[in-house]
Write a protein that holds these residues in place. Structure first.
Motif, PDB file in Angstrom:
ATOM      1  N   LEU A  56      15.906  12.553  16.952  1.00 53.94           N
ATOM      2  CA  LEU A  56      16.013  12.600  15.807  1.00 53.94           C
ATOM      3  C   LEU A  56      15.411  11.354  15.147  1.00 53.94           C
ATOM      4  O   LEU A  56      14.861  11.517  13.850  1.00 53.94           O
TER       5      LEU A  56
ATOM      6  N   VAL B 206      14.395  11.134  10.744  1.00 53.40           N
ATOM      7  CA  VAL B 206      15.046  11.947   9.856  1.00 53.40           C
ATOM      8  C   VAL B 206      16.082  10.914   9.203  1.00 53.40           C
ATOM      9  O   VAL B 206      15.908   9.529   9.458  1.00 53.40           O
TER      10      VAL B 206
ATOM     11  N   ILE C 273      13.956  19.507  13.848  1.00 55.53           N
ATOM     12  CA  ILE C 273      15.367  19.171  14.241  1.00 55.53           C
ATOM     13  C   ILE C 273      16.145  20.297  14.775  1.00 55.53           C
ATOM     14  O   ILE C 273      16.813  19.900  15.865  1.00 55.53           O
TER      15      ILE C 273
ATOM     16  N   PHE D 214      19.076  13.926  22.254  1.00 58.82           N
ATOM     17  CA  PHE D 214      18.963  14.503  20.953  1.00 58.82           C
ATOM     18  C   PHE D 214      19.039  13.658  19.792  1.00 58.82           C
ATOM     19  O   PHE D 214      18.244  13.664  18.684  1.00 58.82           O
TER      20      PHE D 214
ATOM     21  N   LEU E  65      32.302  12.969  41.555  1.00 58.65           N
ATOM     22  CA  LEU E  65      31.431  13.846  41.378  1.00 58.65           C
ATOM     23  C   LEU E  65      31.501  14.326  39.840  1.00 58.65           C
ATOM     24  O   LEU E  65      30.546  14.479  39.122  1.00 58.65           O
TER      25      LEU E  65
ATOM     26  N   THR F  35      22.416  21.159  28.049  1.00 59.00           N
ATOM     27  CA  THR F  35      23.829  20.812  28.236  1.00 59.00           C
ATOM     28  C   THR F  35      24.359  22.219  29.362  1.00 59.00           C
ATOM     29  O   THR F  35      24.891  21.931  30.299  1.00 59.00           O
TER      30      THR F  35
ATOM     31  N   LEU G 275      27.690  23.436  42.498  1.00 60.50           N
ATOM     32  CA  LEU G 275      28.169  22.304  43.556  1.00 60.50           C
ATOM     33  C   LEU G 275      29.571  22.429  44.027  1.00 60.50           C
ATOM     34  O   LEU G 275      29.796  22.324  44.997  1.00 60.50           O
TER      35      LEU G 275
ATOM     36  N   ILE H  76      23.100  21.949  32.671  1.00 62.05           N
ATOM     37  CA  ILE H  76      23.784  20.880  33.713  1.00 62.05           C
ATOM     38  C   ILE H  76      25.164  21.504  33.992  1.00 62.05           C
ATOM     39  O   ILE H  76      25.782  21.367  35.140  1.00 62.05           O
ATOM     40  N   GLN H  77      26.015  22.267  33.217  1.00 60.01           N
ATOM     41  CA  GLN H  77      27.118  22.964  33.712  1.00 60.01           C
ATOM     42  C   GLN H  77      27.305  23.910  34.469  1.00 60.01           C
ATOM     43  O   GLN H  77      27.784  23.905  35.436  1.00 60.01           O
TER      44      GLN H  77
ATOM     45  N   LEU I   5      11.721  11.420  15.165  1.00 59.57           N
ATOM     46  CA  LEU I   5      11.337  12.090  13.708  1.00 59.57           C
ATOM     47  C   LEU I   5      11.119  11.388  12.655  1.00 59.57           C
ATOM     48  O   LEU I   5      10.686  11.860  11.631  1.00 59.57           O
TER      49      LEU I   5
ATOM     50  N   PHE J  21      28.840  13.870  36.881  1.00 58.57           N
ATOM     51  CA  PHE J  21      28.472  14.998  35.693  1.00 58.57           C
ATOM     52  C   PHE J  21      28.779  14.740  34.460  1.00 58.57           C
ATOM     53  O   PHE J  21      28.302  15.266  33.424  1.00 58.57           O
TER      54      PHE J  21
ATOM     55  N   HIS K  88      33.573  27.462  18.115  1.00 53.60           N
ATOM     56  CA  HIS K  88      34.211  26.594  18.842  1.00 53.60           C
ATOM     57  C   HIS K  88      35.933  26.677  18.778  1.00 53.60           C
ATOM     58  O   HIS K  88      36.305  26.237  19.666  1.00 53.60           O
TER      59      HIS K  88
ATOM     60  N   MET L 228      15.090  20.694  18.487  1.00 49.12           N
ATOM     61  CA  MET L 228      15.681  19.884  19.211  1.00 49.12           C
ATOM     62  C   MET L 228      16.974  20.119  19.618  1.00 49.12           C
ATOM     63  O   MET L 228      17.548  19.804  20.772  1.00 49.12           O
ATOM     64  N   TYR L 229      17.887  20.674  18.557  1.00 47.07           N
ATOM     65  CA  TYR L 229      19.257  21.033  18.816  1.00 47.07           C
ATOM     66  C   TYR L 229      19.313  22.046  19.755  1.00 47.07           C
ATOM     67  O   TYR L 229      20.330  21.952  20.737  1.00 47.07           O
TER      68      TYR L 229
ATOM     69  N   TYR M 195      39.181  19.973  14.155  1.00 51.11           N
ATOM     70  CA  TYR M 195      40.256  20.580  14.967  1.00 51.11           C
ATOM     71  C   TYR M 195      41.653  20.390  14.667  1.00 51.11           C
ATOM     72  O   TYR M 195      42.566  20.572  15.631  1.00 51.11           O
TER      73      TYR M 195
ATOM     74  N   PRO N  78      21.953  14.559  27.196  1.00 46.05           N
ATOM     75  CA  PRO N  78      21.033  15.500  26.383  1.00 46.05           C
ATOM     76  C   PRO N  78      21.597  15.141  24.864  1.00 46.05           C
ATOM     77  O   PRO N  78      20.867  15.179  24.119  1.00 46.05           O
ATOM     78  N   PHE N  79      22.861  14.942  24.835  1.00 48.71           N
ATOM     79  CA  PHE N  79      23.321  14.607  23.325  1.00 48.71           C
ATOM     80  C   PHE N  79      22.624  13.330  23.028  1.00 48.71           C
ATOM     81  O   PHE N  79      22.102  13.136  21.739  1.00 48.71           O
TER      82      PHE N  79
ATOM     83  N   ILE O  73      26.282  15.180  31.339  1.00 51.99           N
ATOM     84  CA  ILE O  73      26.456  15.940  30.131  1.00 51.99           C
ATOM     85  C   ILE O  73      26.177  15.259  28.893  1.00 51.99           C
ATOM     86  O   ILE O  73      25.457  15.689  27.904  1.00 51.99           O
TER      87      ILE O  73
ATOM     88  N   ALA P  24      24.728  23.790  37.042  1.00 54.02           N
ATOM     89  CA  ALA P  24      24.390  23.112  38.182  1.00 54.02           C
ATOM     90  C   ALA P  24      26.007  22.629  38.726  1.00 54.02           C
ATOM     91  O   ALA P  24      26.039  22.384  39.862  1.00 54.02           O
ATOM     92  N   TYR P  25      26.600  22.016  37.924  1.00 52.93           N
ATOM     93  CA  TYR P  25      27.907  21.378  38.282  1.00 52.93           C
ATOM     94  C   TYR P  25      28.822  22.545  38.901  1.00 52.93           C
ATOM     95  O   TYR P  25      29.512  22.398  39.856  1.00 52.93           O
TER      96      TYR P  25
ATOM     97  N   PHE Q  85      18.524  20.705  23.263  1.00 54.36           N
ATOM     98  CA  PHE Q  85      19.894  20.022  23.798  1.00 54.36           C
ATOM     99  C   PHE Q  85      21.159  20.905  24.366  1.00 54.36           C
ATOM    100  O   PHE Q  85      21.665  20.691  25.170  1.00 54.36           O
TER     101      PHE Q  85
END
Lengths: 327, 115
Positions: free
Chosen positions: A302, A307, B29, A298, A283, B40, B50, B43-44, A305, A287, B107, B32-33, A327, A294-295, A291, B46-47, B36
């Motif tokens: 792009l 770009v 752009i 995206f 599971l 995300t 569950l 979906i988190q 479009l 998931f 972040h 769309m971001y 990071y 969507p990336f 996840i 929904a997880y 997106f």
């Protein structure tokens, strides 16, 4: 000439016994001492055992027996007992007769001195041991005639019961009923359990149900309590008992050896927390894929479009390091 | 009546679509971001529905990162939009730099809270 002693009162004489317990089979005489109140010697007199009344029976066992006088120790003793003088509680009735008539004015005695005497002996313990299962009625008879040094070895498991009927006999062969009787079970680690036996009639018996006990290796010894107490090790039982459940009462703690303070300590047993329940691995992987979608969408959007993606790092390693460098 | 409403919906959708095509590419752009990021987050959620919210801080940090970055993108869009008179004097590069900086801070917090 004055009479220096002109008694206006009579001096009481006291009859006493140094020991009130006599043994039936040992040939020791029963000793009686007669002295005055102030402690001086008594005059010549005769001590007679008028009666010996047994607590159980009605008649007297000994009648009008004269006691012999031993001049060395100044005691009177009775050394011959009749053949049916058995174990038990007696009341001996003594009478003192003064030899000289003149002394009767001087000394005064009790008409009859009653002394309780206990006649004891090592009793023979005869047991008949039966060990039977509760499910089937098979009976394993182990009849042993035990003296005080005899011991029987048995083995049992926790589903069986031990029935222990026993009978006490005096040396003359009569059945003897004690006041109280106990059976003491002694574990090899010095923990003891005592059970009370119901004495009913001639044969006394005790049923020990092993279901309630959760220890191994017991020794059996019998403790009887009355005027003479008898403790004899009558047997050795090896018990095969199952593991004790968590909540069973533990045996009382024995006193710790004070010299073992510097030895190694008891091992500590840790109890760890139960880890939390985690979701199924599949599971989580599903998931994870979801996840990322969507990336990707995206990025596709792009490109649709139109770009300018020429400045994006095309190499995978360069791309990820550009992101992770932050990071 | 039903037919007219559905036709109205189609007409509405078509007019929206044609109006939207007129927007500049950079705004698209950003849009769309935002979409997106919201997906995300969904979906988190929904997880978590569950599986249960056992490491709750992980769930929170995940959803918050998505929602936070979406919010910052919307701010960027406002500042970059040429039709917006309020931010006429603000250079779009400056707005984008603000967006990047704020995302970095967000972040940083998220990564520490993830657990």
């Amino acid at each position: 000439m004055f009479v220096l002693y002109d008694f206006r009162f009579a001096v009481p004489l006291i009859l006493s016994l140094p020991s009130t317990v006599i043994s039936v089979t040992k040939k020791e005489p029963l000793k009686v001492k007669v002295i005055t109140v102030l402690g001086s010697k008594a005059p010549a007199l005769n001590v007679k055992l008028a009666q010996a009344l047994c607590s159980g029976s009605k008649g007297s066992v000994i009648n009008n027996q004269e006691l012999k006088f031993d001049a060395d120790s100044a005691t009177y003793f009775l050394d011959s007992f009749p053949k049916n003088f058995d174990v038990g509680k007696y009341t001996f009735v003594f009478e003192i007769l003064l030899d000289e008539l003149a002394h009767e004015k001087v000394y005064i005695t009790e008409a009859q001195t009653k002394v309780p005497i206990a006649a004891t002996e090592l009793l023979a313990l005869r047991t008949q041991k039966f060990l039977y299962l509760t499910v089937t009625l098979e009976a394993l008879n182990l009849r042993k005639n035990l003296t005080k040094y005899g011991a029987v070895s048995l083995s049992a498991n926790h589903l069986q019961k031990l029935r222990l009927p026993y009978q006490l006999t005096t040396p003359l062969g009569h059945v003897f009923k004690p006041h109280q009787a106990f059976i003491k079970l002694k574990h090899e680690s010095q923990v003891e359990h005592v059970f009370l036996v119901k004495a009913s009639g001639k044969k006394s018996e005790l049923v020990i149900d092993f279901l309630g006990l959760v220890e191994k290796l017991y020794y059996l010894s019998v403790l009887l309590s009355q005027e003479n107490s008898l403790l004899s090790n009558i047997g050795h039982i090896e018990l095969d008992l199952p593991e004790r459940p968590e909540k069973a009462p533990r045996p009382p703690l024995q006193p710790t050896d004070p010299y073992s303070r510097y030895g190694p300590k008891a091992e500590i047993s840790h109890i760890f927390r139960v880890p939390e329940k985690l979701p199924a691995k599949q599971l989580s992987l599903v998931f994870l894929g979801l996840i990322v979608l969507p990336f990707i969408a995206f990025l596709i959007g792009l490109t649709r479009l139109g770009v300018n993606i020429k400045s994006f790092p095309s190499l995978v390693g360069a791309a990820t390091s550009a992101v992770l460098l932050l990071y | 009546m039903v037919k007219s409403t559905s036709k109205d919906a189609q007409d509405l959708f078509r007019s929206l679509h044609s109006a939207y095509s007129a927007t500049p590419t950079n705004l698209k752009i950003i849009d769309m971001y935002v979409v997106f990021a919201v997906f995300t987050a969904l979906i988190q959620v929904a997880y978590m529905a569950l599986v249960g919210s056992f490491p709750f801080n992980s769930f929170l940090s995940g959803v918050l990162s998505c929602v936070g970055t979406a919010v910052l993108a919307v701010c960027l869009r406002i500042q970059v939009n040429k039709e917006n008179k309020e931010f006429k004097d603000l250079a779009p590069e400056r707005a984008f730099a603000d967006f990047v900086l704020c995302n970095l801070v967000l972040h940083l917090v998220i990564i520490n809270f993830l657990g």
